[in-house]
Scaffold this motif. Sequence first.
Motif, PDB file in Angstrom:
ATOM      1  N   ARG A 163      14.299  12.013  22.827  1.00 53.87           N
ATOM      2  CA  ARG A 163      14.780  12.816  23.965  1.00 53.87           C
ATOM      3  C   ARG A 163      13.719  12.877  25.065  1.00 53.87           C
ATOM      4  O   ARG A 163      14.035  12.838  26.249  1.00 53.87           O
ATOM      5  N   TYR A 164      12.462  12.974  24.669  1.00 55.27           N
ATOM      6  CA  TYR A 164      11.361  12.972  25.638  1.00 55.27           C
ATOM      7  C   TYR A 164      11.327  11.635  26.392  1.00 55.27           C
ATOM      8  O   TYR A 164      11.187  11.616  27.613  1.00 55.27           O
ATOM      9  N   GLY A 165      11.486  10.541  25.678  1.00 54.80           N
ATOM     10  CA  GLY A 165      11.547   9.225  26.318  1.00 54.80           C
ATOM     11  C   GLY A 165      12.715   9.121  27.273  1.00 54.80           C
ATOM     12  O   GLY A 165      12.611   8.537  28.349  1.00 54.80           O
ATOM     13  N   TYR A 166      13.845   9.725  26.901  1.00 55.98           N
ATOM     14  CA  TYR A 166      15.013   9.719  27.782  1.00 55.98           C
ATOM     15  C   TYR A 166      14.750  10.555  29.037  1.00 55.98           C
ATOM     16  O   TYR A 166      15.163  10.174  30.138  1.00 55.98           O
ATOM     17  N   ALA A 167      14.075  11.672  28.873  1.00 56.55           N
ATOM     18  CA  ALA A 167      13.753  12.508  30.035  1.00 56.55           C
ATOM     19  C   ALA A 167      12.870  11.746  31.025  1.00 56.55           C
ATOM     20  O   ALA A 167      12.998  11.917  32.236  1.00 56.55           O
ATOM     21  N   LEU A 168      11.999  10.904  30.506  1.00 53.83           N
ATOM     22  CA  LEU A 168      11.140  10.107  31.384  1.00 53.83           C
ATOM     23  C   LEU A 168      11.891   8.963  32.045  1.00 53.83           C
ATOM     24  O   LEU A 168      11.760   8.725  33.236  1.00 53.83           O
ATOM     25  N   SER A 169      12.675   8.250  31.258  1.00 61.63           N
ATOM     26  CA  SER A 169      13.270   7.001  31.743  1.00 61.63           C
ATOM     27  C   SER A 169      14.684   7.166  32.286  1.00 61.63           C
ATOM     28  O   SER A 169      15.111   6.376  33.131  1.00 61.63           O
ATOM     29  N   GLY A 170      15.433   8.132  31.781  1.00 64.50           N
ATOM     30  CA  GLY A 170      16.812   8.318  32.215  1.00 64.50           C
ATOM     31  C   GLY A 170      17.755   7.258  31.668  1.00 64.50           C
ATOM     32  O   GLY A 170      18.862   7.090  32.162  1.00 64.50           O
ATOM     33  N   ASN A 171      17.322   6.541  30.640  1.00 65.00           N
ATOM     34  CA  ASN A 171      18.101   5.443  30.104  1.00 65.00           C
ATOM     35  C   ASN A 171      17.896   5.409  28.594  1.00 65.00           C
ATOM     36  O   ASN A 171      16.764   5.416  28.124  1.00 65.00           O
ATOM     37  N   THR A 172      18.983   5.348  27.827  1.00 64.55           N
ATOM     38  CA  THR A 172      18.856   5.398  26.372  1.00 64.55           C
ATOM     39  C   THR A 172      18.121   4.188  25.808  1.00 64.55           C
ATOM     40  O   THR A 172      17.351   4.316  24.856  1.00 64.55           O
ATOM     41  N   HIS A 173      18.361   3.017  26.387  1.00 62.56           N
ATOM     42  CA  HIS A 173      17.694   1.807  25.878  1.00 62.56           C
ATOM     43  C   HIS A 173      16.191   1.848  26.159  1.00 62.56           C
ATOM     44  O   HIS A 173      15.382   1.530  25.277  1.00 62.56           O
ATOM     45  N   ASP A 174      15.823   2.234  27.374  1.00 61.28           N
ATOM     46  CA  ASP A 174      14.401   2.345  27.710  1.00 61.28           C
ATOM     47  C   ASP A 174      13.729   3.436  26.882  1.00 61.28           C
ATOM     48  O   ASP A 174      12.585   3.291  26.460  1.00 61.28           O
ATOM     49  N   ALA A 175      14.449   4.529  26.654  1.00 60.66           N
ATOM     50  CA  ALA A 175      13.900   5.620  25.842  1.00 60.66           C
ATOM     51  C   ALA A 175      13.620   5.141  24.423  1.00 60.66           C
ATOM     52  O   ALA A 175      12.573   5.453  23.847  1.00 60.66           O
ATOM     53  N   ALA A 176      14.541   4.369  23.860  1.00 60.39           N
ATOM     54  CA  ALA A 176      14.338   3.839  22.509  1.00 60.39           C
ATOM     55  C   ALA A 176      13.140   2.895  22.473  1.00 60.39           C
ATOM     56  O   ALA A 176      12.329   2.945  21.541  1.00 60.39           O
ATOM     57  N   ASP A 177      13.014   2.035  23.490  1.00 59.24           N
ATOM     58  CA  ASP A 177      11.874   1.119  23.546  1.00 59.24           C
ATOM     59  C   ASP A 177      10.559   1.880  23.678  1.00 59.24           C
ATOM     60  O   ASP A 177       9.577   1.558  22.996  1.00 59.24           O
ATOM     61  N   LEU A 178      10.537   2.871  24.561  1.00 61.23           N
ATOM     62  CA  LEU A 178       9.323   3.676  24.733  1.00 61.23           C
ATOM     63  C   LEU A 178       8.927   4.382  23.439  1.00 61.23           C
ATOM     64  O   LEU A 178       7.759   4.368  23.044  1.00 61.23           O
ATOM     65  N   THR A 179       9.906   4.982  22.783  1.00 61.67           N
ATOM     66  CA  THR A 179       9.636   5.728  21.560  1.00 61.67           C
ATOM     67  C   THR A 179       9.142   4.807  20.452  1.00 61.67           C
ATOM     68  O   THR A 179       8.173   5.117  19.758  1.00 61.67           O
ATOM     69  N   GLN A 180       9.790   3.666  20.308  1.00 61.01           N
ATOM     70  CA  GLN A 180       9.381   2.732  19.267  1.00 61.01           C
ATOM     71  C   GLN A 180       7.955   2.223  19.490  1.00 61.01           C
ATOM     72  O   GLN A 180       7.141   2.189  18.568  1.00 61.01           O
ATOM     73  N   GLU A 181       7.655   1.853  20.724  1.00 59.65           N
ATOM     74  CA  GLU A 181       6.313   1.361  21.021  1.00 59.65           C
ATOM     75  C   GLU A 181       5.273   2.470  20.861  1.00 59.65           C
ATOM     76  O   GLU A 181       4.170   2.241  20.353  1.00 59.65           O
ATOM     77  N   ALA A 182       5.609   3.681  21.278  1.00 60.89           N
ATOM     78  CA  ALA A 182       4.674   4.805  21.135  1.00 60.89           C
ATOM     79  C   ALA A 182       4.393   5.098  19.662  1.00 60.89           C
ATOM     80  O   ALA A 182       3.241   5.338  19.282  1.00 60.89           O
ATOM     81  N   LEU A 183       5.423   5.055  18.830  1.00 63.11           N
ATOM     82  CA  LEU A 183       5.222   5.303  17.405  1.00 63.11           C
ATOM     83  C   LEU A 183       4.437   4.175  16.742  1.00 63.11           C
ATOM     84  O   LEU A 183       3.637   4.418  15.831  1.00 63.11           O
ATOM     85  N   THR A 184       4.631   2.965  17.202  1.00 62.31           N
ATOM     86  CA  THR A 184       3.846   1.835  16.687  1.00 62.31           C
ATOM     87  C   THR A 184       2.370   2.035  17.000  1.00 62.31           C
ATOM     88  O   THR A 184       1.501   1.853  16.141  1.00 62.31           O
ATOM     89  N   ARG A 185       2.090   2.428  18.227  1.00 64.12           N
ATOM     90  CA  ARG A 185       0.696   2.666  18.624  1.00 64.12           C
ATOM     91  C   ARG A 185       0.116   3.885  17.908  1.00 64.12           C
ATOM     92  O   ARG A 185      -1.064   3.911  17.565  1.00 64.12           O
ATOM     93  N   LEU A 186       0.950   4.900  17.708  1.00 66.39           N
ATOM     94  CA  LEU A 186       0.494   6.074  16.970  1.00 66.39           C
ATOM     95  C   LEU A 186       0.105   5.687  15.543  1.00 66.39           C
ATOM     96  O   LEU A 186      -0.906   6.153  15.028  1.00 66.39           O
ATOM     97  N   HIS A 187       0.896   4.847  14.921  1.00 65.74           N
ATOM     98  CA  HIS A 187       0.607   4.442  13.545  1.00 65.74           C
ATOM     99  C   HIS A 187      -0.765   3.782  13.443  1.00 65.74           C
ATOM    100  O   HIS A 187      -1.500   4.014  12.486  1.00 65.74           O
ATOM    101  N   ARG A 188      -1.111   2.972  14.447  1.00 62.51           N
ATOM    102  CA  ARG A 188      -2.424   2.320  14.451  1.00 62.51           C
ATOM    103  C   ARG A 188      -3.566   3.343  14.536  1.00 62.51           C
ATOM    104  O   ARG A 188      -4.639   3.119  14.022  1.00 62.51           O
ATOM    105  N   ALA A 189      -3.314   4.458  15.207  1.00 64.26           N
ATOM    106  CA  ALA A 189      -4.356   5.473  15.410  1.00 64.26           C
ATOM    107  C   ALA A 189      -4.171   6.679  14.493  1.00 64.26           C
ATOM    108  O   ALA A 189      -4.854   7.691  14.663  1.00 64.26           O
ATOM    109  N   TRP A 190      -3.267   6.584  13.551  1.00 59.87           N
ATOM    110  CA  TRP A 190      -2.869   7.742  12.741  1.00 59.87           C
ATOM    111  C   TRP A 190      -4.043   8.438  12.067  1.00 59.87           C
ATOM    112  O   TRP A 190      -4.137   9.663  12.080  1.00 59.87           O
ATOM    113  N   SER A 191      -4.947   7.683  11.479  1.00 54.48           N
ATOM    114  CA  SER A 191      -6.055   8.319  10.756  1.00 54.48           C
ATOM    115  C   SER A 191      -6.942   9.154  11.684  1.00 54.48           C
ATOM    116  O   SER A 191      -7.548  10.129  11.261  1.00 54.48           O
TER     117      SER A 191
END
Length: 96
Positions: A20-48
């Motif tokens: 929902r946060y990604g959607y608030a930024l982008s205004g588009n469900t597809h872009d929001a999904a891409d943003l969220t997926q990439e953000a979670l991927t990067r978070l996983h790398r920095a998780w520790s």
Amino acid sequence: MEDDSRFVKFVAERADALLRYGYALSGNTHDAADLTQEALTRLHRAWSRVRKEGPESHTKMITVRLHISVWQRRLEQLTWALPEDPMEDVLPSEPD
């Protein structure tokens, strides 16, 4: 292994809110999904590093930076070249 299970739990609990946060930024469900997926991927790398400092705020910061980066790339691709032949506006003729 424990870190991975904590990450999976975090994603399960907060993915919808982050989407929902990604959607608030982008205004588009597809872009929001891409943003969220990439953000979670990067978070996983920095998780520790960030799991104790507030992973949600870190993920939101990543999402904002990704969104800004997308807009910067789009602006860089725009061309503002003027047409080679000048264009002249023709006024409509008055009715007789």
